[in-house]
Design an enzyme around this catalytic site. Structure first.
Site, PDB file in Angstrom:
ATOM      1  N   ARG A  41       0.881  -1.170  -0.006  1.00  0.00           N
ATOM      2  CA  ARG A  41      -0.130  -0.026  -0.124  1.00  0.00           C
ATOM      3  C   ARG A  41       0.925   1.417   0.048  1.00  0.00           C
ATOM      4  O   ARG A  41       1.974   1.321   0.540  1.00  0.00           O
ATOM      5  CB  ARG A  41      -0.927   0.096   1.308  1.00  0.00           C
ATOM      6  CG  ARG A  41      -1.823  -1.134   1.147  1.00  0.00           C
ATOM      7  CD  ARG A  41      -2.800  -0.929   2.461  1.00  0.00           C
ATOM      8  NE  ARG A  41      -3.661  -2.225   2.669  1.00  0.00           N
ATOM      9  CZ  ARG A  41      -3.149  -3.356   3.480  1.00  0.00           C
ATOM     10  NH1 ARG A  41      -2.116  -3.527   3.748  1.00  0.00           N
ATOM     11  NH2 ARG A  41      -4.425  -4.289   3.442  1.00  0.00           N
ATOM     12  N   LYS A  53      -2.528  -2.953   7.907  1.00  0.00           N
ATOM     13  CA  LYS A  53      -3.597  -2.486   8.755  1.00  0.00           C
ATOM     14  C   LYS A  53      -4.080  -3.262   9.817  1.00  0.00           C
ATOM     15  O   LYS A  53      -3.529  -4.631   9.895  1.00  0.00           O
ATOM     16  CB  LYS A  53      -5.100  -2.700   7.783  1.00  0.00           C
ATOM     17  CG  LYS A  53      -4.869  -1.519   6.621  1.00  0.00           C
ATOM     18  CD  LYS A  53      -6.187  -1.577   5.688  1.00  0.00           C
ATOM     19  CE  LYS A  53      -6.364  -0.510   4.768  1.00  0.00           C
ATOM     20  NZ  LYS A  53      -7.661  -0.856   4.089  1.00  0.00           N
ATOM     21  N   HIS A 111      -1.810   2.720  -6.294  1.00  0.00           N
ATOM     22  CA  HIS A 111      -2.728   1.801  -6.093  1.00  0.00           C
ATOM     23  C   HIS A 111      -2.893   0.909  -7.322  1.00  0.00           C
ATOM     24  O   HIS A 111      -3.193  -0.292  -7.577  1.00  0.00           O
ATOM     25  CB  HIS A 111      -4.211   2.018  -5.935  1.00  0.00           C
ATOM     26  CG  HIS A 111      -4.800   1.306  -5.007  1.00  0.00           C
ATOM     27  ND1 HIS A 111      -4.430   0.949  -3.680  1.00  0.00           N
ATOM     28  CD2 HIS A 111      -6.007   0.497  -5.039  1.00  0.00           C
ATOM     29  CE1 HIS A 111      -5.302  -0.081  -3.210  1.00  0.00           C
ATOM     30  NE2 HIS A 111      -6.205  -0.146  -3.908  1.00  0.00           N
ATOM     31  N   ARG A 149       0.053  -1.628  -7.194  1.00  0.00           N
ATOM     32  CA  ARG A 149      -0.611  -2.691  -6.243  1.00  0.00           C
ATOM     33  C   ARG A 149      -1.442  -3.857  -7.015  1.00  0.00           C
ATOM     34  O   ARG A 149      -1.195  -4.792  -6.977  1.00  0.00           O
ATOM     35  CB  ARG A 149      -1.046  -1.839  -5.283  1.00  0.00           C
ATOM     36  CG  ARG A 149      -1.574  -2.864  -4.152  1.00  0.00           C
ATOM     37  CD  ARG A 149      -2.073  -2.394  -2.891  1.00  0.00           C
ATOM     38  NE  ARG A 149      -2.970  -3.014  -2.090  1.00  0.00           N
ATOM     39  CZ  ARG A 149      -2.778  -3.928  -1.071  1.00  0.00           C
ATOM     40  NH1 ARG A 149      -1.263  -4.199  -0.694  1.00  0.00           N
ATOM     41  NH2 ARG A 149      -3.427  -4.353  -0.387  1.00  0.00           N
ATOM     42  N   HIS A 156      -4.352  -8.614   2.643  1.00  0.00           N
ATOM     43  CA  HIS A 156      -5.864  -8.664   2.995  1.00  0.00           C
ATOM     44  C   HIS A 156      -6.488  -9.573   3.982  1.00  0.00           C
ATOM     45  O   HIS A 156      -5.814 -10.829   4.043  1.00  0.00           O
ATOM     46  CB  HIS A 156      -6.625  -9.223   1.376  1.00  0.00           C
ATOM     47  CG  HIS A 156      -6.507  -8.049   0.339  1.00  0.00           C
ATOM     48  ND1 HIS A 156      -6.714  -8.598  -0.923  1.00  0.00           N
ATOM     49  CD2 HIS A 156      -6.221  -6.900   0.417  1.00  0.00           C
ATOM     50  CE1 HIS A 156      -6.639  -7.545  -1.670  1.00  0.00           C
ATOM     51  NE2 HIS A 156      -6.424  -6.466  -1.032  1.00  0.00           N
ATOM     52  N   TYR A 172      -9.545 -10.051  -8.257  1.00  0.00           N
ATOM     53  CA  TYR A 172      -8.580 -10.299  -9.446  1.00  0.00           C
ATOM     54  C   TYR A 172      -8.874 -11.259 -10.375  1.00  0.00           C
ATOM     55  O   TYR A 172      -8.175 -11.322 -11.569  1.00  0.00           O
ATOM     56  CB  TYR A 172      -7.077 -10.193  -8.830  1.00  0.00           C
ATOM     57  CG  TYR A 172      -6.646  -9.166  -7.911  1.00  0.00           C
ATOM     58  CD1 TYR A 172      -6.412  -7.696  -8.645  1.00  0.00           C
ATOM     59  CD2 TYR A 172      -6.677  -8.967  -6.596  1.00  0.00           C
ATOM     60  CE1 TYR A 172      -5.961  -6.614  -8.139  1.00  0.00           C
ATOM     61  CE2 TYR A 172      -6.328  -7.939  -6.043  1.00  0.00           C
ATOM     62  CZ  TYR A 172      -5.834  -6.441  -6.768  1.00  0.00           C
ATOM     63  OH  TYR A 172      -5.563  -5.630  -5.941  1.00  0.00           O
TER      64      TYR A 172
END
Length: 288
Positions: free
Chosen positions: A137, A159, A227, A230, A253, A262
Site C-alpha cells: 500500500r 492495517k 494503487h 499494487r 488482505h 483479481y
C-alpha cells in the site's frame, strides 16, 4: 448509554484498530443510527436492509458500512446486550463493482526505466520497484522504517497493526540497496526520508512524482497511481499462475473475498487453467 462509543473503545483497546479505522467506524455507525427510525438499538434486519439499499450506488462504501454494522451487533451479542443479531442473515444489495485497473508488464518496464529521467531518480526507481515487487500500500511504502528492510524481504506493518513478510525480487533489492547507500539524512529512521512534518515522503508527494514519471514514459498519467501498481502486482502474479491465497497474504488482505476481485480481470487465463487441469474438462474427456 452510548453503545457505539463503548464498541469503539473495545476496538481500540482489544483489537488495536488504527485511529483512521475508528473514525471510519464511528462515522458509519452514527450515520446508520441517525438514518434508521428508532436507531440501531431497536433496528430489525428489514430496517438495516432498507438502509443499505438506499445508500448511494458505491459498492465499497456499502460493504464498509455493512461490515461496521456486523461488527457492532456481534459485539452487542457477545456482551449480552441483545439476544437477536439483526445482521445475521443480512443480504447486501447487488451493485456493480468496478474492476481494478492495472498496467501491462511492458508499461511497468517503461515506467521503471523512465524513473531515471526525473529528479531524485534513484529514490523514485526504488519506490516503484518496491510497489510493483511486493504489492505494498502507498502508506506502507512512504512510512516504511529502516527496520522493515530484511535484505531479500520486507517486514510490513499493515492495517490493524498486523505484520506480514513480503519477498522482493533481485531487481527491487538492487534498487533499494542503491538508494539506501545515498539517502539523506542517513540517520533518519525512514527508508524514504524528507523534510516534511512527518519525516518521510508524503503520499501526495510520491503521487505527483509518479504522475510526472508516467508522462515521461508516454503513459496516460490518469492510468497511473500507487494503487494501480499494487493492482498490477496482484494481476500479473495471478496471470503467471500464483496461488490466490499467497497473493492474499502478500497484499495483507484480511478476507480472501477482497483478493478474489483479481480473478475477474483475467477470465481467459482462468478458463485455460480449468480446461487444462479440471478432471472433467472437455479437452480431457475428448482425448479418452
Amino acid at each position: 448509554m452510548n453503545y457505539i462509543d463503548i464498541f469503539l473503545e473495545a476496538l481500540s483497546a482489544e483489537k488495536g484498530r488504527s485511529e483512521k479505522t475508528l473514525t471510519s467506524y464511528a462515522s458509519d455507525l452514527n450515520h446508520a443510527n441517525d438514518s434508521i427510525p428508532g436507531g440501531l438499538m431497536s433496528a430489525t434486519t428489514g430496517d438495516i436492509q432498507s438502509y443499505l439499499s438506499h445508500l448511494p450506488d458505491k459498492a465499497s462504501s456499502v460493504a464498509r458500512k455493512a461490515s461496521a454494522l456486523r461488527g457492532f451487533y456481534k459485539f452487542l451479542m457477545l456482551e449480552k446486550v441483545i439476544n437477536v443479531n439483526p445482521t445475521q442473515n443480512l443480504e447486501l444489495p447487488k451493485r456493480s463493482r468496478p474492476l481494478p485497473k492495472f498496467l501491462s508488464v511492458e508499461e511497468i518496464d517503461l515506467l521503471i526505466s523512465s524513473a531515471g529521467d526525473t529528479k531524485n531518480s534513484v529514490r523514485l526507481r526504488a519506490m516503484i520497484e518496491l510497489l510493483y515487487a511486493s504489492g505494498l500500500r502507498v502508506s506502507e511504502l512512504c512510512e516504511m522504517p529502516i527496520t522493515a528492510n530484511l535484505g531479500d524481504k520486507l517486514l510490513i506493518h499493515g492495517k490493524g497493526a498486523k505484520e506480514r513478510i513480503v519477498p522482493m525480487h533481485e531487481g527491487a533489492q538492487i534498487a533499494l540497496r542503491k538508494w539506501m547507500s545515498m539517502r539523506e539524512p542517513a540517520e533518519s529512521k525512514y527508508v524514504f526520508p524528507s523534510n516534511s512534518q512527518t519525516g518521510h515522503i508524503t503520499r501526495d508527494g510520491f503521487f505527483k512524482i509518479l504522475k510526472k514519471c508516467a508522462v515521461l514514459a508516454g503513459i496516460d498519467p490518469n492510468r497511473v497511481s500507487p494503487h494501480v501498481l499494487r493492482h498490477s502486482f496482484a494481476s500479473h502474479l495471478l496471470a503467471g499462475g500464483a496461488n490466490l491465497r499467497a497473493i492474499q497474504t502478500m497484499l495483507g488482505h484480511e478476507d480472501i473475498s477482497t483478493t478474489q476481485i483479481y480473478t475477474h480481470v483475467l477470465p481467459e487465463k482462468l478458463r485455460q487453467t480449468v480446461v487444462q487441469y479440471h478432471p472433467l474438462s472437455e479437452n480431457k474427456v475428448s482425448k479418452k
